[in-house]
Each structure stands twice: as structure tokens, then as C-alpha cells.
Design an enzyme around this catalytic site. Sequence first.
Site, PDB file in Angstrom:
ATOM      1  N   HIS A 108     -28.893 -53.049  31.137  1.00 51.07           N
ATOM      2  CA  HIS A 108     -28.181 -54.289  31.460  1.00 51.07           C
ATOM      3  C   HIS A 108     -26.746 -54.026  31.918  1.00 51.07           C
ATOM      4  O   HIS A 108     -26.152 -54.840  32.610  1.00 51.07           O
ATOM      5  CB  HIS A 108     -28.108 -55.212  30.234  1.00 51.07           C
ATOM      6  N   HIS A 134     -17.955 -52.680  27.967  1.00 50.56           N
ATOM      7  CA  HIS A 134     -18.959 -52.616  29.024  1.00 50.56           C
ATOM      8  C   HIS A 134     -18.457 -53.415  30.218  1.00 50.56           C
ATOM      9  O   HIS A 134     -17.417 -54.084  30.136  1.00 50.56           O
ATOM     10  CB  HIS A 134     -20.295 -53.169  28.511  1.00 50.56           C
ATOM     11  N   HIS A 136     -19.386 -55.875  33.890  1.00 50.67           N
ATOM     12  CA  HIS A 136     -20.281 -56.761  34.645  1.00 50.67           C
ATOM     13  C   HIS A 136     -19.856 -56.663  36.110  1.00 50.67           C
ATOM     14  O   HIS A 136     -18.666 -56.644  36.402  1.00 50.67           O
ATOM     15  CB  HIS A 136     -20.134 -58.210  34.174  1.00 50.67           C
ATOM     16  N   GLU A 146     -17.863 -62.399  35.383  1.00 51.60           N
ATOM     17  CA  GLU A 146     -18.542 -63.473  34.653  1.00 51.60           C
ATOM     18  C   GLU A 146     -17.675 -64.728  34.630  1.00 51.60           C
ATOM     19  O   GLU A 146     -18.102 -65.799  35.021  1.00 51.60           O
ATOM     20  CB  GLU A 146     -18.851 -63.005  33.223  1.00 51.60           C
ATOM     21  N   HIS A 159     -15.318 -56.067  29.515  1.00 55.85           N
ATOM     22  CA  HIS A 159     -15.288 -56.718  28.201  1.00 55.85           C
ATOM     23  C   HIS A 159     -15.121 -55.654  27.123  1.00 55.85           C
ATOM     24  O   HIS A 159     -15.923 -54.720  27.055  1.00 55.85           O
ATOM     25  CB  HIS A 159     -16.594 -57.490  27.944  1.00 55.85           C
ATOM     26  N   THR A 240     -22.174 -63.375  26.239  1.00 55.02           N
ATOM     27  CA  THR A 240     -22.675 -63.850  27.538  1.00 55.02           C
ATOM     28  C   THR A 240     -24.079 -63.344  27.835  1.00 55.02           C
ATOM     29  O   THR A 240     -24.566 -63.498  28.948  1.00 55.02           O
ATOM     30  CB  THR A 240     -21.716 -63.448  28.683  1.00 55.02           C
TER      31      THR A 240
HETATM   32 ZN    ZN Z   1     -19.926 -58.718  28.586  1.00 57.22          ZN
END
Ligand code: ZN
Length: 380
Positions: A108, A134, A136, A146, A159, A240
Site C-alpha cells: 500500500h 510512510h 502517499h 491526501e 505522514h 486514512t
Molecule cells: Zn498515511
Amino acid sequence: MPPCGRERSIAELLRGTPRRGRCREPDPASGLGSPRCSLTEPGPGHSHWSYEDREHWGVGYPDCAGTMQSPINIDTAKTIFSPQLRPIQLSGYSLPASEKLKLRNNGHTVLLELPETLAITGGYAQQYRAVQLHLHWGSPSGPGSEHTVNGHRFAAEIHVVHYNTKYDSVTEAMVYPDGLAVLGAFLEVGPRENPYYQEILQHLHKIQTEGKEVLVPGFNIAGLLPANMKFYFHYNGSLTTPPCYQTVKWTVFNQTMQLSHSQMSTLVMNLRNDDGKPLQNNYRLVQDLHRRQVLASFQTTLLSPKQTPSGSDASEAAEGHSGSSFHAGDVLAVLFGVLFAVTALAFLLYIYKHRSQNTRMDSPTKSKVIYTAASTENTA
Ligand SMILES: [Zn+2]
């Protein structure tokens, strides 16, 4: 899709430890009951949700359909200035190269495990310990942050996940409203390579497939976050990703981070998900604010609707950060600049006028005479 548990403890999930298992009833260790069965935001492991299915997460994970979900769009005109929001302070973020950290592709995201010696020691009412960070991101054809600001989506977002030290573990903390604190910052393309992000990006080719991990030398983790920790947005939200627990006190920094174009490509192009497809667009769409308020640690009223908290000014980038937030100080500086220019112009005009009057006299001696006469008059 039925709720699906996994053969791993919540603690393992929080650390993002990958372990494949058959579906079973939700893990009683969570103490949360069905169907909260996997935890992916603080430590996403391989699990059965996907970003393609993000509209339906609420079916298997009821919290995902809650009223305090993340991410959100931050409408700067509607944020509430809160002078009580003090600068975020970090401690223990500078790690020696001898300390090795696990970097993992969990299908992910790319996740870096962090030692618990890293902590938020200022800006929040309580202290929080780091767990992991991590990212996104989007795809070659579009951005993938995000959170959005005034509808603007940034290229990517980092994040850094922490849990409240008043709880014994992140497992315990994550079910309480004040359990988690996530620091978020936007990533943009800038003119030069970012050496801190390079500490992560240079290893991505070794963890291209889901479940792979590599040990990376420690570095100054704070370098991944903006230098300016005074200006940020704050609100109560959620993880999230499923199970979307509504226990996150969010900080989203106003200042953005810059990566080179090549670095952003490395992030977007290198990893693959559990289906062997490119791991891209791993962001959730913005969620309704419902009755929540977004606080700002600074006055945003001078931001015009089209302005975003981003910036790509080269001199700012040279300092390792950027930001285009427009403040009262800037307005004053411009005003004084204009005043100075007007005064200088008036002075030059006066000189010019005076000189041209003098040149109309045929000889300098005549002007001398006039001068003398004037001074005589004065003394009279
Ligand atoms: Zn995140």
C-alpha cells in the site's frame, strides 16, 4: 467483501510487519470487536482492502463511514486562527547511521519503521512517540497528496505516525480519541535533489515487490519535514486507510517539502502492489468535514483563494524549504518599499528641477550672485 481478520496481532500490524494469513474472525487482541480486523495506517501490512475499492471501505470497516474521517480539504478561508497552537517540537529525530531502520513495501505504501526514542515534545498538549512514517503519491499523470488545500492536490504527502505516551503501547493508544498524532507535510517538485528523501528513495529499487524490506542507515528524520514548524493546520480526524479509526490529532504543515523531478519519478515508478501492478495513486479522496473545525496556528486571512501554502521560489528552496504564506510583515515591507521609492523619486525630481533652473542662468557666476544676494537678504 466480508470482514476479514488476519493471523497477526495488532501490534505487528502497527509495526507494519508483513505476514500473510487466511481470513478469520477479527483479532480479539484489538478489543474492538467485529469487523475491525486490520490496521494499515500506522503500519499497513498486506491486507484485503485496496485503493480501487476505497468508496466501499465502510462496508467492512464501519469507522470508514464515520463523521470524523481523514483526509480533508483545508479551506484556508474557513480555518480558525488559534494563537494557542505552539510550534511543533521534535526530539530524538536525528539518528546516527549506525542505527539501522526497516524500510518496507507493504503493498500500500513504503513504510519506514521509527524507534520510539523519536518524540513530539511541543505543540501538542501531550507527548507522542513515533512509530513509523510512510508516503502517499500519485502517478506520472497526476498528483497524489491526501489532504488538499483550497482544492489543490499536491504531488505527494508524508505522514509521520506517533502515539500518546500516556498509553503503554500504540495498540492501546489507537482506540482513544487522543491516542494518535500524525504529522503531515506536502511534497512538491522543486529545482534540486532533496538529500533527506534520497536516504529513502535510493533503496526503493530493492523493495519493488510487496512484502520486501531492507535495512537503511539512520539519518536526520526531521529533514523529511518542513523547517518551519510554527505554521500548521490542526484538526481531529482518522487513519486514512482501513480501519479508519477516528483517533488521530492531525497536524498538516503549511510549508511544503521539495523533491527533484527525478526523485518524484523514483517514488511514483518504483514500487508494485500485491497484484504486481504499479503502486500508484495510493491516496484516499477527501472526506466531509461534517461539524469539525480546522484550526490554524497562523493567520490565513491574507491568503487569496488561489494561493496555496506551496512555493517554488529558488532562494527559499535553497534553504531546504518553501512556502508562500503571505503575512502582515510582508505587507508592511511592501508598503515601506513603496514609500521609499516615492520619496526617492520626489527628491530626484526636486534635484532635477533645481538644476534645470540653474542651467537656465547663462553663467555660473550669475547664479553665484543670486546666491549671494539671497544670503544677504536672509541676514538682513
Ligand atoms: Zn498515511
